[in-house]
Design a protein around this motif. Structure first.
Motif, PDB file in Angstrom:
ATOM      1  N   SER A 183       0.807  -1.221   0.000  1.00  0.00           N
ATOM      2  CA  SER A 183       0.000   0.000   0.000  1.00  0.00           C
ATOM      3  C   SER A 183       0.841   1.272   0.000  1.00  0.00           C
ATOM      4  O   SER A 183       0.322   2.372  -0.226  1.00  0.00           O
ATOM      5  CB  SER A 183      -0.939   0.009   1.212  1.00  0.00           C
ATOM      6  OG  SER A 183      -1.878  -1.042   1.123  1.00  0.00           O
ATOM      7  N   ARG A 184       2.135   1.152   0.253  1.00  0.00           N
ATOM      8  CA  ARG A 184       3.009   2.317   0.139  1.00  0.00           C
ATOM      9  C   ARG A 184       3.220   2.701  -1.326  1.00  0.00           C
ATOM     10  O   ARG A 184       3.655   3.799  -1.633  1.00  0.00           O
ATOM     11  CB  ARG A 184       4.371   2.027   0.767  1.00  0.00           C
ATOM     12  CG  ARG A 184       4.355   1.706   2.247  1.00  0.00           C
ATOM     13  CD  ARG A 184       5.729   1.258   2.700  1.00  0.00           C
ATOM     14  NE  ARG A 184       5.685   0.587   4.008  1.00  0.00           N
ATOM     15  CZ  ARG A 184       6.694  -0.099   4.527  1.00  0.00           C
ATOM     16  NH1 ARG A 184       7.836  -0.178   3.853  1.00  0.00           N
ATOM     17  NH2 ARG A 184       6.562  -0.690   5.701  1.00  0.00           N
ATOM     18  N   TYR A 185       2.905   1.758  -2.201  1.00  0.00           N
ATOM     19  CA  TYR A 185       3.219   1.945  -3.622  1.00  0.00           C
ATOM     20  C   TYR A 185       1.981   1.943  -4.519  1.00  0.00           C
ATOM     21  O   TYR A 185       2.079   2.245  -5.709  1.00  0.00           O
ATOM     22  CB  TYR A 185       4.177   0.843  -4.087  1.00  0.00           C
ATOM     23  CG  TYR A 185       5.479   0.839  -3.336  1.00  0.00           C
ATOM     24  CD1 TYR A 185       6.569   1.574  -3.795  1.00  0.00           C
ATOM     25  CD2 TYR A 185       5.621   0.124  -2.151  1.00  0.00           C
ATOM     26  CE1 TYR A 185       7.762   1.590  -3.098  1.00  0.00           C
ATOM     27  CE2 TYR A 185       6.819   0.133  -1.448  1.00  0.00           C
ATOM     28  CZ  TYR A 185       7.888   0.872  -1.921  1.00  0.00           C
ATOM     29  OH  TYR A 185       9.076   0.887  -1.235  1.00  0.00           O
ATOM     30  N   MET A 186       0.829   1.588  -3.960  1.00  0.00           N
ATOM     31  CA  MET A 186      -0.398   1.542  -4.757  1.00  0.00           C
ATOM     32  C   MET A 186      -1.601   1.654  -3.830  1.00  0.00           C
ATOM     33  O   MET A 186      -1.458   1.631  -2.604  1.00  0.00           O
ATOM     34  CB  MET A 186      -0.462   0.225  -5.553  1.00  0.00           C
ATOM     35  CG  MET A 186      -0.508  -1.016  -4.668  1.00  0.00           C
ATOM     36  SD  MET A 186      -0.317  -2.561  -5.602  1.00  0.00           S
ATOM     37  CE  MET A 186       1.420  -2.453  -6.048  1.00  0.00           C
ATOM     38  N   ALA A 237       3.500  -6.430  -8.655  1.00  0.00           N
ATOM     39  CA  ALA A 237       3.439  -5.016  -8.294  1.00  0.00           C
ATOM     40  C   ALA A 237       4.167  -4.134  -9.298  1.00  0.00           C
ATOM     41  O   ALA A 237       3.825  -2.958  -9.464  1.00  0.00           O
ATOM     42  CB  ALA A 237       4.043  -4.813  -6.898  1.00  0.00           C
ATOM     43  N   ARG A 238       5.169  -4.673  -9.976  1.00  0.00           N
ATOM     44  CA  ARG A 238       5.941  -3.875 -10.933  1.00  0.00           C
ATOM     45  C   ARG A 238       5.058  -3.259 -12.027  1.00  0.00           C
ATOM     46  O   ARG A 238       5.385  -2.211 -12.576  1.00  0.00           O
ATOM     47  CB  ARG A 238       7.014  -4.739 -11.593  1.00  0.00           C
ATOM     48  CG  ARG A 238       8.238  -4.975 -10.724  1.00  0.00           C
ATOM     49  CD  ARG A 238       9.184  -5.967 -11.390  1.00  0.00           C
ATOM     50  NE  ARG A 238      10.346  -6.201 -10.569  1.00  0.00           N
ATOM     51  CZ  ARG A 238      11.461  -5.488 -10.635  1.00  0.00           C
ATOM     52  NH1 ARG A 238      11.545  -4.495 -11.510  1.00  0.00           N
ATOM     53  NH2 ARG A 238      12.489  -5.750  -9.851  1.00  0.00           N
ATOM     54  N   LEU A 239       3.956  -3.925 -12.333  1.00  0.00           N
ATOM     55  CA  LEU A 239       3.068  -3.421 -13.376  1.00  0.00           C
ATOM     56  C   LEU A 239       2.405  -2.112 -12.975  1.00  0.00           C
ATOM     57  O   LEU A 239       1.963  -1.339 -13.838  1.00  0.00           O
ATOM     58  CB  LEU A 239       1.994  -4.469 -13.691  1.00  0.00           C
ATOM     59  CG  LEU A 239       2.485  -5.823 -14.224  1.00  0.00           C
ATOM     60  CD1 LEU A 239       1.320  -6.788 -14.334  1.00  0.00           C
ATOM     61  CD2 LEU A 239       3.173  -5.645 -15.567  1.00  0.00           C
ATOM     62  N   PHE A 240       2.343  -1.853 -11.670  1.00  0.00           N
ATOM     63  CA  PHE A 240       1.597  -0.696 -11.177  1.00  0.00           C
ATOM     64  C   PHE A 240       2.480   0.317 -10.446  1.00  0.00           C
ATOM     65  O   PHE A 240       1.973   1.304  -9.921  1.00  0.00           O
ATOM     66  CB  PHE A 240       0.491  -1.165 -10.226  1.00  0.00           C
ATOM     67  CG  PHE A 240      -0.360  -2.260 -10.790  1.00  0.00           C
ATOM     68  CD1 PHE A 240      -1.318  -1.983 -11.756  1.00  0.00           C
ATOM     69  CD2 PHE A 240      -0.189  -3.575 -10.386  1.00  0.00           C
ATOM     70  CE1 PHE A 240      -2.096  -2.988 -12.296  1.00  0.00           C
ATOM     71  CE2 PHE A 240      -0.972  -4.603 -10.922  1.00  0.00           C
ATOM     72  CZ  PHE A 240      -1.920  -4.309 -11.881  1.00  0.00           C
ATOM     73  N   VAL A 241       3.775   0.058 -10.411  1.00  0.00           N
ATOM     74  CA  VAL A 241       4.693   0.922  -9.658  1.00  0.00           C
ATOM     75  C   VAL A 241       5.673   1.594 -10.620  1.00  0.00           C
ATOM     76  O   VAL A 241       6.186   0.958 -11.541  1.00  0.00           O
ATOM     77  CB  VAL A 241       5.473   0.090  -8.604  1.00  0.00           C
ATOM     78  CG1 VAL A 241       6.478   0.967  -7.870  1.00  0.00           C
ATOM     79  CG2 VAL A 241       4.500  -0.545  -7.621  1.00  0.00           C
ATOM     80  N   ASP A 242       5.928   2.859 -10.377  1.00  0.00           N
ATOM     81  CA  ASP A 242       6.883   3.593 -11.207  1.00  0.00           C
ATOM     82  C   ASP A 242       8.255   2.901 -11.149  1.00  0.00           C
ATOM     83  O   ASP A 242       8.699   2.500 -10.068  1.00  0.00           O
ATOM     84  CB  ASP A 242       7.017   5.027 -10.686  1.00  0.00           C
ATOM     85  CG  ASP A 242       7.854   5.883 -11.612  1.00  0.00           C
ATOM     86  OD1 ASP A 242       9.098   5.840 -11.494  1.00  0.00           O
ATOM     87  OD2 ASP A 242       7.268   6.598 -12.448  1.00  0.00           O
ATOM     88  N   ASP A 261      11.788  -3.283   0.578  1.00  0.00           N
ATOM     89  CA  ASP A 261      10.734  -3.346   1.590  1.00  0.00           C
ATOM     90  C   ASP A 261      10.155  -4.755   1.708  1.00  0.00           C
ATOM     91  O   ASP A 261       9.890  -5.241   2.816  1.00  0.00           O
ATOM     92  CB  ASP A 261       9.622  -2.345   1.265  1.00  0.00           C
ATOM     93  CG  ASP A 261      10.027  -0.910   1.556  1.00  0.00           C
ATOM     94  OD1 ASP A 261      11.074  -0.715   2.205  1.00  0.00           O
ATOM     95  OD2 ASP A 261       9.310   0.010   1.128  1.00  0.00           O
ATOM     96  N   LEU A 262       9.932  -5.403   0.570  1.00  0.00           N
ATOM     97  CA  LEU A 262       9.415  -6.768   0.613  1.00  0.00           C
ATOM     98  C   LEU A 262      10.450  -7.725   1.181  1.00  0.00           C
ATOM     99  O   LEU A 262      10.121  -8.635   1.948  1.00  0.00           O
ATOM    100  CB  LEU A 262       8.998  -7.209  -0.792  1.00  0.00           C
ATOM    101  CG  LEU A 262       7.719  -6.564  -1.334  1.00  0.00           C
ATOM    102  CD1 LEU A 262       7.518  -6.940  -2.803  1.00  0.00           C
ATOM    103  CD2 LEU A 262       6.510  -6.976  -0.517  1.00  0.00           C
TER     104      LEU A 262
END
Length: 215
Positions: free
Chosen positions: A18-21, A60-65, A75-76
């Motif tokens: 949630s820090r990224y999306m 998550a890479r698909l939705f993170v800059d 973080d993961l």
């Protein structure tokens, strides 16, 4: 250590995502990663986390800059128990049929404890079995060495060494052109096909084979 799949455990992963999306998207990414990893029980082991977290990174890479990918990875990784049980280098002497079984089991267990998928565990176990059988069948003896690699990608290296007199017709064997009634060469060519990286050195003092399998 066992980590229960309680709301608190899920929240630990969701909080990072949630820090990224958005929270809704984070839940969607987590759900897909859990399903793809085959985690459906009420408890998540450290090995499960080792499977889930790389899938979370990919999803998550698909939705993170792109500029934040490295931060997401760190973080993961901070949630990942890379050493739930201390998995050290394993060396298994190979002399008998029983040693083949011992080496195969050790290889499968190492992959599983590192969080490798069942298909990868089967590939590694098959390669270890084939290489061990060659040692038993055609040399006075040798050993299988299992090495854990954590960077840049998680992998297992299988190193087989023997005290034989070397392998003749190696080029033909690797090219798949050598036919033998004894089966010599089948395990070598098969391991080469299974591995992500394959190296072999052979001569009058013995043979050394190194195969790497990425997890």
């Amino acid at each position: 250590m066992m980590i229960g799949r309680t709301p608190a455990a899920d929240a630990m992963l969701l909080e990072v995502l949630s820090r990224y999306m958005s929270p809704i998207l984070a839940r969607s990414v987590l759900g897909r990663a859990m399903n793809k990893a085959g985690v459906s029980s009420d408890r998540v082991t450290p090995a499960d986390l080792n499977r889930i977290i790389p899938l979370l990174e990919d999803g998550a890479r698909l939705f993170v800059d792109p500029s934040r990918h490295a931060s997401l990875r760190r973080d993961l990784a901070s949630l990942q128990d890379n050493d739930p049980v201390d998995i050290e280098e394993r060396r298994i002497p190979i002399r008998t049929e029983r040693d083949i079984s011992t080496a195969r089991t050790a290889a499968r267990e190492m992959v599983e404890r590192m969080g490798g998928r069942p298909l990868i565990a089967q590939r590694v176990a098959t390669a270890v079995s084939e290489l061990s059988r060659n040692i038993v069948s055609y040399t006075p003896g040798g050993e299988i060495e299992l090495l854990r690699v954590k960077t840049p990608k998680r992998a297992i290296i299988v190193r087989a060494t023997d005290q034989g007199t070397g392998i003749r017709n190696l080029d033909q064997i690797l090219a798949g052109k050598y036919k033998s009634t004894t089966g010599l060469g089948v395990g070598i060519a098969g391991t080469r096909r299974l591995a992500d990286r394959f190296e072999i050195e052979t001569g009058p003092s013995g043979t050394r084979i190194e195969a790497e399998f990425q997890l």
